[in-house]
Design an enzyme around this catalytic site. Structure first.
Site, PDB file in Angstrom:
ATOM      1  N   GLU A  64       0.816  -1.210   0.000  1.00  0.00           N
ATOM      2  CA  GLU A  64       0.000   0.000   0.000  1.00  0.00           C
ATOM      3  C   GLU A  64       0.858   1.271   0.000  1.00  0.00           C
ATOM      4  O   GLU A  64       0.735   2.110   0.891  1.00  0.00           O
ATOM      5  CB  GLU A  64      -0.848  -0.049   1.272  1.00  0.00           C
ATOM      6  CG  GLU A  64      -2.136   0.679   1.238  1.00  0.00           C
ATOM      7  CD  GLU A  64      -2.928   0.353   2.491  1.00  0.00           C
ATOM      8  OE1 GLU A  64      -3.987  -0.256   2.351  1.00  0.00           O
ATOM      9  OE2 GLU A  64      -2.478   0.670   3.600  1.00  0.00           O
ATOM     10  N   ARG A  92       3.871   7.517  -0.726  1.00  0.00           N
ATOM     11  CA  ARG A  92       5.041   8.317  -1.046  1.00  0.00           C
ATOM     12  C   ARG A  92       5.972   7.653  -2.077  1.00  0.00           C
ATOM     13  O   ARG A  92       6.325   8.275  -3.083  1.00  0.00           O
ATOM     14  CB  ARG A  92       5.818   8.550   0.244  1.00  0.00           C
ATOM     15  CG  ARG A  92       6.984   9.518   0.106  1.00  0.00           C
ATOM     16  CD  ARG A  92       7.874   9.433   1.353  1.00  0.00           C
ATOM     17  NE  ARG A  92       7.144   9.316   2.581  1.00  0.00           N
ATOM     18  CZ  ARG A  92       6.731  10.348   3.329  1.00  0.00           C
ATOM     19  NH1 ARG A  92       7.025  11.571   2.976  1.00  0.00           N
ATOM     20  NH2 ARG A  92       6.070  10.143   4.443  1.00  0.00           N
ATOM     21  N   ARG A 136       5.256  20.434   4.556  1.00  0.00           N
ATOM     22  CA  ARG A 136       6.094  19.405   5.185  1.00  0.00           C
ATOM     23  C   ARG A 136       7.302  19.981   5.947  1.00  0.00           C
ATOM     24  O   ARG A 136       7.612  19.501   7.040  1.00  0.00           O
ATOM     25  CB  ARG A 136       6.517  18.360   4.155  1.00  0.00           C
ATOM     26  CG  ARG A 136       5.322  17.648   3.497  1.00  0.00           C
ATOM     27  CD  ARG A 136       5.715  16.418   2.696  1.00  0.00           C
ATOM     28  NE  ARG A 136       6.206  15.371   3.560  1.00  0.00           N
ATOM     29  CZ  ARG A 136       7.477  15.067   3.729  1.00  0.00           C
ATOM     30  NH1 ARG A 136       8.394  15.722   3.063  1.00  0.00           N
ATOM     31  NH2 ARG A 136       7.836  14.116   4.559  1.00  0.00           N
ATOM     32  N   TYR A 186       7.067  18.835   9.734  1.00  0.00           N
ATOM     33  CA  TYR A 186       7.961  17.742  10.156  1.00  0.00           C
ATOM     34  C   TYR A 186       9.430  18.135  10.123  1.00  0.00           C
ATOM     35  O   TYR A 186      10.295  17.280  10.298  1.00  0.00           O
ATOM     36  CB  TYR A 186       7.823  16.528   9.224  1.00  0.00           C
ATOM     37  CG  TYR A 186       6.430  16.171   8.815  1.00  0.00           C
ATOM     38  CD1 TYR A 186       5.530  15.629   9.740  1.00  0.00           C
ATOM     39  CD2 TYR A 186       6.001  16.333   7.501  1.00  0.00           C
ATOM     40  CE1 TYR A 186       4.246  15.285   9.355  1.00  0.00           C
ATOM     41  CE2 TYR A 186       4.720  15.988   7.110  1.00  0.00           C
ATOM     42  CZ  TYR A 186       3.845  15.470   8.047  1.00  0.00           C
ATOM     43  OH  TYR A 186       2.581  15.126   7.662  1.00  0.00           O
ATOM     44  N   CYS A 213       2.403  34.918   5.559  1.00  0.00           N
ATOM     45  CA  CYS A 213       2.685  35.710   6.755  1.00  0.00           C
ATOM     46  C   CYS A 213       2.997  34.833   7.949  1.00  0.00           C
ATOM     47  O   CYS A 213       2.210  34.765   8.912  1.00  0.00           O
ATOM     48  CB  CYS A 213       1.503  36.600   7.059  1.00  0.00           C
ATOM     49  SG  CYS A 213       1.118  37.664   5.685  1.00  0.00           S
ATOM     50  N   GLU A 214       4.102  34.154   7.901  1.00  0.00           N
ATOM     51  CA  GLU A 214       4.504  33.307   9.005  1.00  0.00           C
ATOM     52  C   GLU A 214       5.972  32.952   8.824  1.00  0.00           C
ATOM     53  O   GLU A 214       6.386  32.587   7.724  1.00  0.00           O
ATOM     54  CB  GLU A 214       3.665  32.019   9.003  1.00  0.00           C
ATOM     55  CG  GLU A 214       3.859  31.246  10.253  1.00  0.00           C
ATOM     56  CD  GLU A 214       2.804  30.163  10.474  1.00  0.00           C
ATOM     57  OE1 GLU A 214       3.164  29.151  11.043  1.00  0.00           O
ATOM     58  OE2 GLU A 214       1.649  30.364  10.088  1.00  0.00           O
ATOM     59  N   TYR A 242       2.223  14.153  -0.650  1.00  0.00           N
ATOM     60  CA  TYR A 242       1.858  14.910   0.559  1.00  0.00           C
ATOM     61  C   TYR A 242       2.185  16.398   0.469  1.00  0.00           C
ATOM     62  O   TYR A 242       2.449  17.038   1.483  1.00  0.00           O
ATOM     63  CB  TYR A 242       2.517  14.289   1.808  1.00  0.00           C
ATOM     64  CG  TYR A 242       2.178  12.834   2.007  1.00  0.00           C
ATOM     65  CD1 TYR A 242       0.888  12.442   2.348  1.00  0.00           C
ATOM     66  CD2 TYR A 242       3.131  11.829   1.826  1.00  0.00           C
ATOM     67  CE1 TYR A 242       0.559  11.103   2.519  1.00  0.00           C
ATOM     68  CE2 TYR A 242       2.812  10.483   1.992  1.00  0.00           C
ATOM     69  CZ  TYR A 242       1.533  10.129   2.342  1.00  0.00           C
ATOM     70  OH  TYR A 242       1.198   8.812   2.509  1.00  0.00           O
TER      71      TYR A 242
HETATM   72  N1  LLP Z   1      -1.574   2.925   4.387  1.00  0.00           N
HETATM   73  C1  LLP Z   1      -2.108   3.650   5.379  1.00  0.00           C
HETATM   74  C2  LLP Z   1      -3.186   3.078   6.179  1.00  0.00           C
HETATM   75  C3  LLP Z   1      -1.631   4.945   5.629  1.00  0.00           C
HETATM   76  O1  LLP Z   1      -2.167   5.657   6.625  1.00  0.00           O
HETATM   77  C4  LLP Z   1      -0.602   5.490   4.833  1.00  0.00           C
HETATM   78  C5  LLP Z   1      -0.084   6.833   5.069  1.00  0.00           C
HETATM   79  C6  LLP Z   1      -0.083   4.682   3.791  1.00  0.00           C
HETATM   80  C7  LLP Z   1      -0.588   3.410   3.604  1.00  0.00           C
HETATM   81  C8  LLP Z   1       0.998   5.170   2.860  1.00  0.00           C
HETATM   82  O2  LLP Z   1       2.177   5.454   3.509  1.00  0.00           O
HETATM   83  P1  LLP Z   1       3.440   5.880   2.622  1.00  0.00           P
HETATM   84  O3  LLP Z   1       3.774   4.729   1.712  1.00  0.00           O
HETATM   85  O4  LLP Z   1       3.057   7.071   1.867  1.00  0.00           O
HETATM   86  O5  LLP Z   1       4.516   6.151   3.610  1.00  0.00           O
HETATM   87  N2  LLP Z   1       1.955  13.511   5.626  1.00  0.00           N
HETATM   88  C9  LLP Z   1       3.090  12.670   5.997  1.00  0.00           C
HETATM   89  C10 LLP Z   1       2.824  11.217   5.686  1.00  0.00           C
HETATM   90  C11 LLP Z   1       1.563  10.710   6.305  1.00  0.00           C
HETATM   91  C12 LLP Z   1       1.271   9.286   5.939  1.00  0.00           C
HETATM   92  C13 LLP Z   1      -0.137   8.936   6.295  1.00  0.00           C
HETATM   93  N3  LLP Z   1      -0.474   7.578   6.034  1.00  0.00           N
HETATM   94  C14 LLP Z   1       4.324  13.200   5.286  1.00  0.00           C
HETATM   95  O6  LLP Z   1       4.204  14.092   4.464  1.00  0.00           O
HETATM   96  O7  LLP Z   1       5.424  12.739   5.551  1.00  0.00           O
END
Ligand code: LLP
Length: 439
Positions: free
Chosen positions: A294, A297, A334, A338, A365-366, A394
């Site tokens: 799944e 990113r 991001r 983070y 403005c930040e 993201y």
């Molecule tokens: N499956 C589920 C249930 C998830 O909640 C997520 C991501 C993924 C798969 C995919 O994860 P990935 O392969 O993208 O790492 N906004 C944060 C990342 C939040 C991820 C949320 N869930 C960032 O920009 O680093």
């Protein structure tokens, strides 16, 4: 600087140099930035295909069937849904909005998996009526909502477990530890399985775990897979169902700067699937369920670049520069959220010798509105096009209208053509939801 020093693994596959300028296929990115307007996001279809191929390679190690489902929260639009559906992927959706975009983008409901820790009953109802591939039950309250549904056909459910593992990543991206809002402890999941077995319109078909995002070390991911399979064995031993789908989530890391680990994706994916195969053989030994990866990113981040135009430049007393561009935390939160790190190049001189450090900031403005804390760049002038790679995941999905800023346009590069995927937001879009009832 020679092109051999250019961190190619951070850039879309179609990127190359011509007369020391940066191109996407035959498109000079400076010219493209000016023609399309900035800020603008460009995705490269070949790079998405490359990531899909890497995951398919990984799944080749798993002796049973496999499926790649894209975690659509990384970024979704109907054209992207269409592209991914045509490539045979499934999709992870986490709201009615994502479900709707996916369906209208051409996804078969059977390939959609519905996630979320506090799903609205409307979403559960709609997903059940549409006949989604699975609703991923996050907690016992949600199960009680599902028990009360009256679906046209039995609803396939997965259980999301919380394996109590701390993923080595930013705290906001850890989702598998005790105290996280996501998933059920193993005993809770077993209790859920027993309840599901007693309800005719519910069917337990799979197990899911996702311990976090931007993870480069495989050991915690491997441990989460072990817990998932352990539970599969217990559920089957108790006669509560057959586990047809095993979903160890997403989370594989993507390099953003030359300092990040640069292990090729196909190798990471293969190692993960090899571990799943070994663990299944060791703990279960029966016929293999479908292994469902799944990624969000790692499937899309590298394919996207963000183009900005330089405006004000401030030179500090130590000679370092603060370079303001026309986008910022409104299209990429991001760094502020983070402390995420990026790199950037000047489109007209990507290999030029740096004259010193610069901070890249936005127009909002930040003081937290910055894109890069420090990057080494050559001489930069107002009007230059600055490009930030690894911008595909993201950014746009977390974009906002802070300060009344309009969200960027999005294009796809495919076989030499630049195709629109999403137009730039307009001032009219910004006013659309206002209601004049006040006087
Ligand atoms: N499956 C589920 C249930 C998830 O909640 C997520 C991501 C993924 C798969 C995919 O994860 P990935 O392969 O993208 O790492 N906004 C944060 C990342 C939040 C991820 C949320 N869930 C960032 O920009 O680093």
């Amino acid at each position: 600087m020679r092109t051999s020093h250019f961190p190619r693994h951070l850039w879309p596959l179609s990127t190359h140099f011509y007369r020391r300028r940066l191109f996407l296929d035959s498109h000079d990115l400076t010219v493209l930035g000016r023609r399309l307007g900035t800020p603008v996001y460009l995705y490269d279809a070949a790079t998405i295909d490359h990531a899909i191929a890497a995951y398919r390679h990984g799944l080749g190690v798993w002796p049973g069937p496999g499926l790649i489902t894209y975690a659509s929260k990384a970024w979704l639009s109907r054209p992207l849904a269409h592209l991914l559906a045509r490539r045979g992927l499934g999709l992870d959706v986490a709201s009615q909005g994502e479900l709707e975009i996916a369906s209208r983008g051409g996804f078969d409901a059977g390939l959609l998996h519905v996630h979320g820790n506090n799903k609205r009953v409307e979403l559960l109802q709609r997903a059940a009526e549409a006949g989604v591939g699975a609703i991923v039950v996050d907690n016992l309250y949600e199960l009680s909502l599902l028990e009360r549904l009256n679906p046209p056909a039995p609803v396939a459910l997965w259980l999301r477990i919380n394996p109590d593992l701390l993923a080595p990543t930013h705290a906001y991206r850890q989702t598998g530890h005790h105290g996280s809002k996501f998933g059920m402890a193993v005993e809770e999941a077993l209790a859920a399985a027993r309840r599901i077995a007693a309800i005719p319109h519910l069917r337990l078909t799979g197990l899911h775990v996702h311990i976090g995002s931007q993870i480069f070390e495989l050991d915690p991911l491997a441990a989460s897979i072990d817990r998932l399979i352990e539970l599969a064995v217990r559920i089957e031993q108790e006669g509560l169902g057959t586990i047809e789908a095993l979903s160890p989530g997403g989370g594989l890391g993507t390099p953003y700067t030359p300092a990040d680990p640069a292990v090729p994706l196909h190798r990471l994916a293969a190692r993960l699937c090899a571990h799943a195969a070994e663990s299944w053989q060791r703990q279960h030994g029966g016929p293999h369920p479908t292994l469902i990866l799944e990624p969000g990113r790692s499937l899309i981040a590298r394919s996207g670049v963000a183009l900005y135009t330089v405006g004000a430049i401030r030179v500090l007393s130590d000679g370092s520069r603060i370079i303001a561009v026309d986008g910022g935390m409104s299209d990429n939160i991001r760094p502020a959220l983070y402390g995420a790190r990026y790199t950037a190049v000047l489109a007209r001189d990507p290999l030029g010798d740096a004259i010193g450090p610069a901070k890249i900031v936005g127009p909002l403005c930040e003081s937290g509105d910055y894109l890069i804390e420090q990057v080494h760049l050559p001489e930069v002038r107002p009007g230059d096009v600055l490009i930030i790679p690894v911008s595909g995941a993201y950014h746009l999905s977390m974009a906002s209208n802070y300060n009344g800023v309009l969200r960027p346009a999005v294009f796809l590069h495919q076989r030499g053509r630049i195709l629109p995927m999403q137009r730039r937001e307009t001032l009219d879009d910004l006013m659309r939801r206002d209601v004049f009832a006040v006087n």
